[in-house]
Structure formats: C-alpha cells, structure tokens
Design a protein around this motif. Sequence first.
Motif, mmCIF file in Angstrom:
data_model
loop_
_atom_site.group_PDB
_atom_site.id
_atom_site.type_symbol
_atom_site.label_atom_id
_atom_site.label_comp_id
_atom_site.label_asym_id
_atom_site.label_seq_id
_atom_site.Cartn_x
_atom_site.Cartn_y
_atom_site.Cartn_z
ATOM 1 N N ASP A 219 0.827 -1.207 0.000
ATOM 2 C CA ASP A 219 0.000 0.000 0.000
ATOM 3 C C ASP A 219 0.861 1.256 0.000
ATOM 4 O O ASP A 219 0.510 2.263 -0.625
ATOM 5 N N ALA A 220 2.002 1.219 0.692
ATOM 6 C CA ALA A 220 2.874 2.391 0.773
ATOM 7 C C ALA A 220 3.457 2.750 -0.590
ATOM 8 O O ALA A 220 3.715 3.933 -0.868
ATOM 9 N N ILE A 221 3.670 1.759 -1.457
ATOM 10 C CA ILE A 221 4.166 2.052 -2.807
ATOM 11 C C ILE A 221 3.146 2.899 -3.567
ATOM 12 O O ILE A 221 3.508 3.869 -4.261
ATOM 13 N N LEU A 222 1.877 2.559 -3.429
ATOM 14 C CA LEU A 222 0.832 3.335 -4.096
ATOM 15 C C LEU A 222 0.725 4.733 -3.495
ATOM 16 O O LEU A 222 0.526 5.712 -4.226
ATOM 17 N N VAL A 223 0.849 4.834 -2.170
ATOM 18 C CA VAL A 223 0.780 6.153 -1.527
ATOM 19 C C VAL A 223 1.960 7.008 -1.969
ATOM 20 O O VAL A 223 1.811 8.201 -2.256
ATOM 21 N N LEU A 224 3.159 6.407 -2.034
ATOM 22 C CA LEU A 224 4.329 7.156 -2.497
ATOM 23 C C LEU A 224 4.143 7.612 -3.932
ATOM 24 O O LEU A 224 4.508 8.744 -4.288
ATOM 25 N N GLY A 225 3.561 6.734 -4.772
ATOM 26 C CA GLY A 225 3.276 7.146 -6.144
ATOM 27 C C GLY A 225 2.302 8.303 -6.197
ATOM 28 O O GLY A 225 2.442 9.209 -7.022
ATOM 29 N N GLY A 226 1.290 8.280 -5.308
ATOM 30 C CA GLY A 226 0.347 9.396 -5.250
ATOM 31 C C GLY A 226 1.007 10.690 -4.812
ATOM 32 O O GLY A 226 0.729 11.762 -5.363
ATOM 33 N N LEU A 227 1.898 10.607 -3.828
ATOM 34 C CA LEU A 227 2.622 11.806 -3.391
ATOM 35 C C LEU A 227 3.513 12.344 -4.501
ATOM 36 O O LEU A 227 3.579 13.556 -4.729
ATOM 37 N N GLY A 228 4.189 11.442 -5.198
ATOM 38 C CA GLY A 228 5.036 11.886 -6.309
ATOM 39 C C GLY A 228 4.228 12.491 -7.437
ATOM 40 O O GLY A 228 4.650 13.479 -8.062
#
Length: 295
Positions: A219-228
């Motif tokens: 899930d954190a990979i998707l959140v990091l992608g959203g932040l980026g």
Amino acid sequence: MTITKRQIPSFLNFAKSNLSQRFMLIGLAMTLFFIFLAFFAPVLQGWGWLQNPKEFLSNPIHEAPSLKHWFGTSRLGYDVFSRTIFGVQAALQVVILATALSMVIGVPLGMVSGYLGGKLDKILLFLMDSIYTLPGLLLSVTLAFVVGRGILNAAIAISIAYIPQYYRVVRNHTVSVKTEVYIEAAQAMGASTWIVLSRYLFFNVIQSVPVLFTLNAADAILVLGGLGFLGLGLPEEVPEWGYDLKQALEALPTGIWWTTLFPGLAMTIMVVGLSLLGEGLNDFVNPRLRRENKQ
C-alpha cells in the motif's frame, strides 16, 4: 536395510502446495527480483548497461523504444528504462523506512496499552481510532505539506497512517495472551513489567506483524506514487515512478504511451508481488486458515 527419502518442505514443493502457497512463492520471486534490481542498479550503471537516470540533455525527446533506449525517452529526454529501474531503489528505501517506523512505534504502544490497560489504554485507543478513521492518502498528503520532500520526510508522512494498524493488532493479541498461566506465573514470581513484555509477551503477540508489514509495504508504494504524482514525494532529481507518471500524463493523448506504461507497470507488478507474499504469509501465520485451505 531401508532407505529413507529426504522429504522436501511443503512450502518448497510447488507442485503439491496449495494455491495460497503457490501465490506466496510467486510473490516472493517477484519481490526478490525488485530487491535485486534495487541493489544492482548502480552496478549495472557502472558496467554501462544503464544510463544515468538524471541525464537528459544528451538524449532525444520522446523517442520511441529502440535498441539504444529500451523503454524510450521522456519529454525531458530522460531514459525511461533507467528511470524505471532506479525508481525501484527509491521506492524500496521509502517503503521499508516507512513501514519500519510505523512498526517500531505501533508494536510497543500496542503491547503497553494491552498489558497495562486502564486510562492509558483508553487514551491510546481513542487516539489510534481517530487516526485510523482518516484516509491514509489524505493524511500522508497533509503531513507531506508540513514535513516537505525527501526520502525520510516521505517515509514519515506515509508511516503515520500505518501505526494504528500495528497498534490494534498487537494490543488485541496482548489482551488475550496476558491472561495465560505462564504470564500469571511470571507476575507471581515478581517479574517486572519490562521482563513480562520483553520475554513472555513479545514473541507471542507479533505473529501477524510480518503479514501486516508486507501488506502495508504494498500500500505504501501506491501512496508514495500518489505523493510523487502530486509533487509532494521525493525531490525532482530522484527517479520516482509517481513523478514520472505526472510528467508523462500530458503526452499520453498524443500517442506517447511508453513514458506512462513502463513506470506504471513496474509499480503494479511490485504491488502485486508484495500483496501475494503477504496473503501467503497470512496462510502460514493463521493455522485455522491453513486448515481450511487444505480441506
């Protein structure tokens, strides 16, 4: 004289393992592949197999995939293949740091809260439930505005949303385990709270933590992608999938598909691999679920 055959562990016998174990092995292979890319990307660059992901002036703009640029180039002239490979490194750094921070904070709080109970337990429950009700991405975006961009800052912004999950799981296990006979015996012998928590409770209440760790990492990979994608993740010079997708979005309607496909595909495969690994670990950790899958 009888000859005994050495038996292969069930989780390594792919043909005879159940569906959940097969998915776990597939997820483990996918995860190890990305870890390999993260560790050896600088080596591949040193051998000349990868371009510098920050180099763009010497490359043509929006060149289609070719033998020179396997995944093509972006509108700024970045080599998409190099950016995609080095994006694994940035993703793993942030994700591992974020999930480790949330685990280091959530697990001790859950143990102390469940063991001591009382007002402390009620206060922590109210605090964690309040955080848990907030959408994870929204909370991370809000914190990213405050702490700024960077690997450590992005990890802190992401980790806050996962602390309540570790807290709730460990607290519930602690509440059920602290009434066991061996805990009461240790208390009767005068063992301190620290001794009980560290020696008798810790290894009995963290069985589900590895499962939660892998699922939170996905899930954190998707959140990091959203932040980026929102421009709140890592600095612009750091290769990151979300930022690259943001840059590629404008060119997508014109037929420039490669700048979007490959970073998005890498993110998707990595998330799927971690999710399969987490679900398989859950099968091993939960004996009841394992018995149901065998039936």
